[in-house]
Design a protein around this motif. Sequence first.
Motif, PDB file in Angstrom:
ATOM      1  N   GLN A 170      33.163  26.254  43.234  1.00 29.86           N
ATOM      2  CA  GLN A 170      32.306  27.656  43.196  1.00 29.86           C
ATOM      3  C   GLN A 170      31.454  27.656  44.468  1.00 29.86           C
ATOM      4  OE1 GLN A 170      29.968  28.226  39.719  1.00 29.86           O
ATOM      5  NE2 GLN A 170      30.164  30.592  40.176  1.00 29.86           N
ATOM      6  N   ASP A 171      31.570  28.779  45.418  1.00 30.29           N
ATOM      7  CA  ASP A 171      30.491  29.045  46.361  1.00 30.29           C
ATOM      8  C   ASP A 171      29.420  29.659  45.836  1.00 30.29           C
ATOM      9  OD1 ASP A 171      33.696  28.706  47.861  1.00 30.29           O
ATOM     10  OD2 ASP A 171      32.066  27.468  48.914  1.00 30.29           O
TER      11      ASP A 171
ATOM     12  N   SER B 103      34.200  37.978  41.126  1.00 34.46           N
ATOM     13  CA  SER B 103      33.023  37.473  41.753  1.00 34.46           C
ATOM     14  C   SER B 103      31.802  37.521  41.167  1.00 34.46           C
ATOM     15  CB  SER B 103      32.998  38.524  42.956  1.00 34.46           C
ATOM     16  OG  SER B 103      34.082  38.207  43.892  1.00 34.46           O
TER      17      SER B 103
ATOM     18  N   LYS C 166      43.965  39.420  41.533  1.00 33.45           N
ATOM     19  CA  LYS C 166      42.831  39.852  41.652  1.00 33.45           C
ATOM     20  C   LYS C 166      42.259  40.083  40.120  1.00 33.45           C
ATOM     21  CE  LYS C 166      40.482  42.399  45.300  1.00 33.45           C
ATOM     22  NZ  LYS C 166      40.467  43.495  46.307  1.00 33.45           N
TER      23      LYS C 166
ATOM     24  N   ARG D 142      29.750  33.560  44.189  1.00 27.12           N
ATOM     25  CA  ARG D 142      31.230  33.873  43.911  1.00 27.12           C
ATOM     26  C   ARG D 142      31.559  33.163  42.615  1.00 27.12           C
ATOM     27  NH1 ARG D 142      33.703  35.854  48.571  1.00 27.12           N
ATOM     28  NH2 ARG D 142      34.807  36.688  46.985  1.00 27.12           N
TER      29      ARG D 142
ATOM     30  N   THR E 281      38.502  41.804  39.250  1.00 31.64           N
ATOM     31  CA  THR E 281      37.501  42.638  40.032  1.00 31.64           C
ATOM     32  C   THR E 281      36.443  43.259  38.892  1.00 31.64           C
ATOM     33  OG1 THR E 281      39.267  43.781  41.371  1.00 31.64           O
ATOM     34  CG2 THR E 281      37.061  45.021  41.114  1.00 31.64           C
TER      35      THR E 281
ATOM     36  N   ARG F 108      28.481  44.000  41.830  1.00 34.08           N
ATOM     37  CA  ARG F 108      27.868  42.557  42.223  1.00 34.08           C
ATOM     38  C   ARG F 108      26.583  42.584  41.838  1.00 34.08           C
ATOM     39  NH1 ARG F 108      30.376  39.577  46.174  1.00 34.08           N
ATOM     40  NH2 ARG F 108      28.921  38.073  45.266  1.00 34.08           N
TER      41      ARG F 108
END
Lengths: 112, 111
Positions: free
Chosen positions: B38-39, A105, A3, B42, A5, A9
């Motif tokens: 890549q979506d 992300s 992961k 994301r 992180t 976002r």
Amino acid sequence: DVKVTQSSRYLVKRTGEKVFLECVQDMDHENMFWYRQDPGLGLRLIYFSYDVKMKEKGDIPEGYSVSREKKERFSLILESASTNQTSMYLCASSFGNNEKLFFGSGTQLSVL
Amino acid sequence: SQKIEQNSEALNIQEGKTATLTCNYTNYSPAYLQWYRQDPGRGPVFLLLIRENEKEKRKERLKVTFDTTLKQSLFHITASQPADSATYLCALWNYGQNFVFGPGTRLSVLP
């Protein structure tokens, strides 16, 4: 499961503000990277680090700095945010120099 | 100057067909080439790596080729599905440098 992180976002900041983007990886990776992604331009490398307290400039370091005080954490700092720094920021880590990258992300930063 | 190009910004294909994406590079001598998916919203996810001395690599429905003479990599998805719709990025690695990414191709698989 491995992961990476990223702390936020979405982030909205004003011109001139100091902005911190945080990234943490739990894979004990040596290498960490900060990219920005803009439509039509792909991913561009801002800064990277191959070890704690080590940092190297990437292709577009102007207006940014980084900090890596611990192996698992790599921070990107916008000293005085400007509108042209509105972008998607992606943190990545890897075990070795030519190994696959694990991405977070992303943080969509808007500078108004 | 150094450049990485991916064949088109967007590619539409019919479900069940083979999607072929192209990555061309100029003034690089990559030791490794990777493909990522890549979506929207994301980060990219690693799919395949191919080395300069390898011609072809396969993983399930995915196949990558690497032609250092043509300075080109082809990425194939066979029996494509709507779930394969995403942006696909190629990335080159040169000795002593970091990965450099192409701009990506947005693939849409139509049912």
